[in-house]
Design a protein around this motif. Structure first.
Motif, PDB file in Angstrom:
ATOM      1  N   VAL A  12       0.842  -1.196   0.000  1.00 12.45           N
ATOM      2  CA  VAL A  12       0.000   0.000   0.000  1.00 12.45           C
ATOM      3  C   VAL A  12       0.875   1.242   0.000  1.00 12.45           C
ATOM      4  CG1 VAL A  12      -1.901  -1.181   1.172  1.00 12.45           C
ATOM      5  CG2 VAL A  12      -0.176   0.013   2.537  1.00 12.45           C
ATOM      6  N   SER A  18      -4.688   3.148   4.580  1.00 12.99           N
ATOM      7  CA  SER A  18      -5.235   1.813   4.362  1.00 12.99           C
ATOM      8  C   SER A  18      -5.774   1.215   5.652  1.00 12.99           C
ATOM      9  CB  SER A  18      -4.164   0.897   3.763  1.00 12.99           C
ATOM     10  OG  SER A  18      -3.799   1.351   2.478  1.00 12.99           O
ATOM     11  N   ASP A 117      -5.929   1.732  -2.539  1.00 10.06           N
ATOM     12  CA  ASP A 117      -4.855   1.478  -3.497  1.00 10.06           C
ATOM     13  C   ASP A 117      -5.345   0.772  -4.746  1.00 10.06           C
ATOM     14  OD1 ASP A 117      -2.052   2.133  -2.147  1.00 10.06           O
ATOM     15  OD2 ASP A 117      -3.391   1.368  -0.606  1.00 10.06           O
ATOM     16  N   ALA A 202       2.169  -4.276  -6.614  1.00  8.88           N
ATOM     17  CA  ALA A 202       1.245  -4.022  -5.503  1.00  8.88           C
ATOM     18  C   ALA A 202       0.804  -5.331  -4.868  1.00  8.88           C
ATOM     19  CB  ALA A 202       0.027  -3.248  -5.995  1.00  8.88           C
TER      20      ALA A 202
END
Length: 264
Positions: A12, A18, A117, A202
């Motif tokens: 993230v 987050s 994200d 990611a």
């Protein structure tokens, strides 16, 4: 090895943003945090998660890199009780979560939202497991036979829940044969058109619990698993292999008497 999926890791851009999203909208609590050299890791999950339930691991690196999600990485799925999909989805909408794929567009059986994200979060209905607990993690594979063979041979997984073979794609749900139903399952998605996928950064990894890190690592080597990061390279705390598509799989030996969730 037990083979139970212990956690799923995603990277993230801003950990606090987050954490706030998952704590606010999914009622997750922060189980533990580790401050490393140049990175921070946090384990999350419902307060009343099952002993064999999986955690969500969020990793933030200090280098302010913008991550690419890629399309080899699919989504995580979280549970709501049977018959309550619409209510919980509307609750998320009222809280300001982006309307990505509502229940109506998914035939009333499931829905999708996205976290800050862009990681996709599927909402599924189950009659077991804590509210919002992790139900499965979906990854895309380029060859179904190779992927099924990998998880069957290397980790002794089976298809205990279901498979769905449509006209253009197939979904295979896999887990260890004797896994608790509250444990997180693996969903393999295979598209028939021969497409290739980009991994992105990611997406981090899946983590599998083992009984003895070194013994189970040696067993994986006998089964010709990828020697990606051996226990010795990881100070005998954990190890990593990779599947045929390059998805990373961590091996972790959980000590029930340890004061920390992290093996550091």
């Amino acid at each position: 090895m037990t083979g139970t999926l212990d956690h799923v890791m995603m990277r993230v851009a801003d950990l606090e943003t987050s954490l706030d999203w998952y704590q606010t909208h999914l009622d997750y609590e922060e189980k533990e945090r580790y401050e490393g050299d140049g990175f921070t890791i946090a384990y999350l999950g419902p307060e009343d998660m099952h002993d064999d339930g999986a955690m969500l691991e969020l990793t933030e690196n200090d280098d302010e890199v913008e991550y690419e999600v890629g399309d080899a990485w699919g989504h995580i799925a979280v549970r709501v009780p049977e018959g309550e999909l619409e209510d919980h989805y509307e609750q998320l909408m009222d809280e300001g979560v982006d309307d990505y794929r509502d229940p109506e567009s998914c035939g009333g059986s499931y829905a999708f939202v996205k976290d800050p994200d862009g990681h996709e979060v599927e909402i599924v209905q189950r009659d077991y497991g804590a509210l919002w607990s992790l139900d499965h993690t979906m990854i895309r594979v380029e060859d179904a036979d190779e992927a099924l063979g990998f998880w069957t041979r290397k980790f002794e997984y089976v298809e205990p829940r279901s498979r769905w073979e449509a006209s253009s794609f197939a979904n295979y749900f896999m887990a260890p044969e004797d896994d608790a139903k509250e444990a997180m399952w693996l969903e393999l998605t295979y598209n028939y058109d021969g497409r290739e996928y980009t991994m992105g950064d990611a997406w981090g990894h899946l983590a599998v619990r083992v009984d003895d890190l070194n013994d189970d690592w040696e067993q994986l080597m006998l089964r010709e698993a990828d020697d990606y990061r051996s226990p010795e390279e990881c100070d005998d705390l954990y190890a990593f292999t990779r599947d045929q598509d390059g998805h990373e799989i961590e091996l972790i030996d959980r000590d029930p008497d340890s004061d920390s969730l992290f093996p550091f």
